[in-house]
Design a protein around this motif. Sequence first.
Motif, mmCIF file in Angstrom:
data_model
loop_
_atom_site.group_PDB
_atom_site.id
_atom_site.type_symbol
_atom_site.label_atom_id
_atom_site.label_comp_id
_atom_site.label_asym_id
_atom_site.label_seq_id
_atom_site.Cartn_x
_atom_site.Cartn_y
_atom_site.Cartn_z
ATOM 1 N N ARG A 226 -7.686 1.362 6.130
ATOM 2 C CA ARG A 226 -6.398 0.855 5.677
ATOM 3 C C ARG A 226 -6.505 0.388 4.229
ATOM 4 N NH1 ARG A 226 -3.702 -2.867 10.421
ATOM 5 N NH2 ARG A 226 -3.531 -1.242 12.039
ATOM 6 N N PRO A 227 -5.686 0.921 3.344
ATOM 7 C CA PRO A 227 -5.717 0.433 1.972
ATOM 8 C C PRO A 227 -4.994 -0.905 1.879
ATOM 9 C CG PRO A 227 -3.998 2.082 2.210
ATOM 10 C CD PRO A 227 -4.713 2.009 3.535
ATOM 11 N N ARG A 228 -5.520 -1.809 1.067
ATOM 12 C CA ARG A 228 -4.833 -3.087 0.886
ATOM 13 C C ARG A 228 -3.799 -2.995 -0.232
ATOM 14 N NH1 ARG A 228 -5.334 -7.577 -2.299
ATOM 15 N NH2 ARG A 228 -7.171 -6.764 -3.364
ATOM 16 N N SER A 229 -4.217 -2.440 -1.377
ATOM 17 C CA SER A 229 -3.356 -2.396 -2.550
ATOM 18 C C SER A 229 -3.091 -0.945 -2.936
ATOM 19 C CB SER A 229 -4.026 -3.141 -3.712
ATOM 20 O OG SER A 229 -3.238 -3.067 -4.879
ATOM 21 N N VAL A 230 -1.812 -0.569 -3.083
ATOM 22 C CA VAL A 230 -1.428 0.822 -3.357
ATOM 23 C C VAL A 230 -0.463 0.853 -4.533
ATOM 24 C CG1 VAL A 230 -0.295 2.890 -2.439
ATOM 25 C CG2 VAL A 230 -1.751 1.495 -0.947
ATOM 26 N N ALA B 135 5.601 5.060 -0.883
ATOM 27 C CA ALA B 135 5.319 3.620 -0.869
ATOM 28 C C ALA B 135 5.512 3.046 0.527
ATOM 29 C CB ALA B 135 6.231 2.909 -1.874
ATOM 30 N N PHE B 136 6.594 3.434 1.211
ATOM 31 C CA PHE B 136 6.834 2.925 2.565
ATOM 32 C C PHE B 136 5.834 3.503 3.561
ATOM 33 C CE2 PHE B 136 10.726 1.482 0.695
ATOM 34 C CZ PHE B 136 11.025 0.329 1.404
ATOM 35 N N ALA B 137 5.384 4.739 3.333
ATOM 36 C CA ALA B 137 4.322 5.289 4.184
ATOM 37 C C ALA B 137 3.061 4.455 4.049
ATOM 38 C CB ALA B 137 4.054 6.743 3.812
ATOM 39 N N ALA B 138 2.767 3.998 2.821
ATOM 40 C CA ALA B 138 1.593 3.154 2.607
ATOM 41 C C ALA B 138 1.756 1.802 3.299
ATOM 42 C CB ALA B 138 1.359 2.963 1.108
ATOM 43 N N LEU B 139 2.951 1.219 3.213
ATOM 44 C CA LEU B 139 3.198 -0.042 3.907
ATOM 45 C C LEU B 139 2.992 0.120 5.415
ATOM 46 C CD1 LEU B 139 6.366 -1.240 1.977
ATOM 47 C CD2 LEU B 139 4.190 -2.476 2.089
ATOM 48 N N ASP B 140 3.514 1.207 5.965
ATOM 49 C CA ASP B 140 3.396 1.424 7.402
ATOM 50 C C ASP B 140 1.990 1.847 7.811
ATOM 51 O OD1 ASP B 140 5.987 0.672 7.737
ATOM 52 O OD2 ASP B 140 6.803 2.690 7.869
ATOM 53 N N ALA B 141 1.176 2.257 6.821
ATOM 54 C CA ALA B 141 -0.224 2.570 7.101
ATOM 55 C C ALA B 141 -1.102 1.327 7.005
ATOM 56 C CB ALA B 141 -0.732 3.639 6.133
ATOM 57 N N GLY B 142 -0.491 0.169 6.714
ATOM 58 C CA GLY B 142 -1.233 -1.082 6.736
ATOM 59 C C GLY B 142 -1.448 -1.747 5.395
ATOM 60 N N ALA B 143 -0.947 -1.152 4.295
ATOM 61 C CA ALA B 143 -1.127 -1.766 2.981
ATOM 62 C C ALA B 143 -0.308 -3.050 2.892
ATOM 63 C CB ALA B 143 -0.706 -0.799 1.880
#
Length: 371
Positions: free
Chosen positions: A83-87, A98-106
């Motif tokens: 899971r990436p923290r910062s994207v 960006a929302f895909a990254a949020l939903d992937a746990g960022a």
Amino acid sequence: MPRLVAVWRRHRRLPVGPPTLVGRELKEVAQGIRTLSVGLTRDRALVGARYLDDPRLLGAYLLFYWPVSYAQARSVLGELGRRPRSVLDLGSGPGPIAFAALDAGASEVTAADRSTPALALARALAAEAEEPLASRAWSGGAALPEGAFDVITLGHVLNELGRGAGALAERAALLERAAERLRPGGSVVVLEPALRDTSRELLQVRDLLVGRGYAVRAPCLWRGPCPALVKPSDWCHAERSWSPPPLLDALAREAGLHKEALKMSYLVLAPRGEAWAEPPPGRPFRIVSEPLEGKGRQRFMGCGPEGRVGLALQEKHRTPANEAFFSLRRGDVIAVEGTEPRGDGLALVEGSLVRKVAAAGQPLAASSEGV
């Protein structure tokens, strides 16, 4: 989808309505979709233009291409294995990646784009979904937003940057600048259209960066110049099965388009100097074609540490040990044993073993089914 529709209506200053499009709304958005489709995938007249500043085209993008890009990004981010923290999402538009990254746990995501209206929609979506999302202006030039990141994404951006003979070098330079902003172990994630020309251009950029010492995290198992560039008719892209939301189906029908599967080209780069991951044990290949069925046999193109080769198995040689070969999809990674050279490829025979290392869209570390 209801959130996208609600934000779109506010953007178009329309009255509150049902959680889907009705009547003239459907026709307006479908017309915008047709314009974007022609301008971005056919005559390419919109490439590099500020089309997201047009309210009707921005709305069409939001309700049709946004969900597609979101689903593509979720699939590719799923291959990272962490899971990436910062994207940082470069060329974000209204924020599907960006929302895909949020939903992937960022937990920290920054959307960066040159279109003020697109960023406004991204912020409106974040407020609607109660998600944290920062935004920055980015013109597509050399200066990137400040900070260090675990993942930097460019979704359908690279092919719109640069013109002429120097375009590939300009794109490679941008990815190098992005890679400099990565924390150790981070990744630059590039999504591009699955068109022949855009896919081949991405592979050419890949080769420039590999030649400068960058390792590819995905999808490549081959470490040299891309073998899909040897023949002008070849290219490499990914395909994922999915079930589009009903509104997407309705818009596709109205616009005269088809969206049965997610198709894209993608590349995940490590920071410069980080080593390539060791390939899976055995004789691994990533499946890089659809099934090439022939009389009495199944055939695929595979690409692995030894290059791009044809893999074929005759039905009469089908056994429980190689059964997995007959249910493979583009993007799956397999390991094979007991093959025989045959023409310009490899033949699997009765004694061959086929083991699926990872399904398409899964990290290689998550090895699953075997025989």
